[in-house]
Design a protein around this motif. Structure first.
Motif, PDB file in Angstrom:
ATOM      1  N   SER A  68       0.819  -1.220   0.000  1.00 58.23           N
ATOM      2  CA  SER A  68       0.000   0.000   0.000  1.00 58.23           C
ATOM      3  C   SER A  68       0.852   1.269   0.000  1.00 58.23           C
ATOM      4  O   SER A  68       0.344   2.353  -0.265  1.00 58.23           O
ATOM      5  CB  SER A  68      -0.957   0.003   1.198  1.00 58.23           C
ATOM      6  N   TYR A  70       3.043   1.795  -2.147  1.00 58.69           N
ATOM      7  CA  TYR A  70       3.370   2.033  -3.555  1.00 58.69           C
ATOM      8  C   TYR A  70       2.091   2.199  -4.360  1.00 58.69           C
ATOM      9  O   TYR A  70       1.280   1.283  -4.447  1.00 58.69           O
ATOM     10  CB  TYR A  70       4.191   0.856  -4.108  1.00 58.69           C
ATOM     11  N   ASN A  71       1.951   3.392  -4.963  1.00 56.38           N
ATOM     12  CA  ASN A  71       0.711   3.702  -5.692  1.00 56.38           C
ATOM     13  C   ASN A  71       0.481   2.846  -6.920  1.00 56.38           C
ATOM     14  O   ASN A  71      -0.646   2.710  -7.379  1.00 56.38           O
ATOM     15  CB  ASN A  71       0.730   5.170  -6.164  1.00 56.38           C
ATOM     16  N   HIS A  72       1.572   2.309  -7.489  1.00 53.51           N
ATOM     17  CA  HIS A  72       1.371   1.647  -8.783  1.00 53.51           C
ATOM     18  C   HIS A  72       0.822   0.223  -8.673  1.00 53.51           C
ATOM     19  O   HIS A  72       0.505  -0.376  -9.685  1.00 53.51           O
ATOM     20  CB  HIS A  72       2.658   1.676  -9.612  1.00 53.51           C
ATOM     21  N   ARG A  74      -1.985  -2.447  -8.239  1.00 51.31           N
ATOM     22  CA  ARG A  74      -3.449  -2.474  -8.298  1.00 51.31           C
ATOM     23  C   ARG A  74      -3.925  -3.861  -7.897  1.00 51.31           C
ATOM     24  O   ARG A  74      -3.215  -4.851  -8.032  1.00 51.31           O
ATOM     25  CB  ARG A  74      -3.995  -2.037  -9.647  1.00 51.31           C
ATOM     26  N   ASP A 123      -6.868   4.182 -14.582  1.00 50.75           N
ATOM     27  CA  ASP A 123      -5.787   4.447 -13.634  1.00 50.75           C
ATOM     28  C   ASP A 123      -5.160   5.803 -13.905  1.00 50.75           C
ATOM     29  O   ASP A 123      -5.184   6.291 -15.033  1.00 50.75           O
ATOM     30  CB  ASP A 123      -4.693   3.380 -13.756  1.00 50.75           C
TER      31      ASP A 123
END
Ligand code: FES
Length: 173
Positions: A68, A70-72, A74, A123
């Motif tokens: 969590s 790291y934004n990338h 999914r 995204d």
């Protein structure tokens, strides 16, 4: 549908097993492993998290906790047409946020989500390296330069039409 899910699950299981055989059984490898899983599947499947957890001796909660940051990463699959809106500085400065809002409205999906028919995922991404064309949207491999919120519907309608034509051509042949 259930059969398809079982087949998908099996495919994921095999893919993860293959990735893990090439990785060191060391917790410091967690991020590289997650990255490889996401590169392979386009997202981090729930079952993959458990497999990685068993491999590294970590709980699912610990793994999600690290991921969590790291934004990338999914957690749901990509749509058939993955839509990415660049929100790097240059794109943000010239209305990228408005385009993103228009996309959310047009697709009826929030950022990080996927449409009910699984056709589109949405995204936001960091700079994709063509700031001179800002604001930039990408669908699949195709770049849409100088996007505006008013162009969103047009792009999506054209994409659906192209797809219908391609499907028609296929049935004609
Ligand atoms: S900031 Fe969007 S392409 Fe660079």
């Amino acid at each position: 549908m259930e059969e398809q899910n079982a087949a998908e699950e099996q495919q994921i299981k095999e893919g993860i097993a293959e990735i893990l055989t090439q990785c060191e059984q060391d917790r410091s490898q967690l991020i590289p492993i997650l990255q490889r899983v996401q590169e392979t599947f386009g997202y981090l499947p729930k079952s993959a998290i458990s497999e990685i957890g068993s491999f590294l001796g970590m709980t699912d909660v610990q793994i999600y906790g690290v991921a969590s940051f790291y934004n990338h990463f999914r957690y749901i699959p990509l749509g058939k047409h993955p839509v990415q809106m660049c929100m790097g500085t240059a794109c943000h400065m010239v209305g990228g946020g408005l385009v993103l809002e228009a996309l959310e409205r047009a697709l009826d999906v929030e950022v990080g989500g996927i449409t009910i028919d699984k056709q589109f995922s949405l995204d936001r991404v960091a700079c994709i390296g063509c700031c001179g064309l800002a604001p930039v949207m990408v669908i699949g491999e195709k770049i849409f330069p100088k996007m505006t919120s008013t162009k969103v519907d047009e792009v999506l309608v054209n994409l659906k039409m192209e797809e219908e034509e391609a499907a028609q051509e296929e049935t004609d042949n």
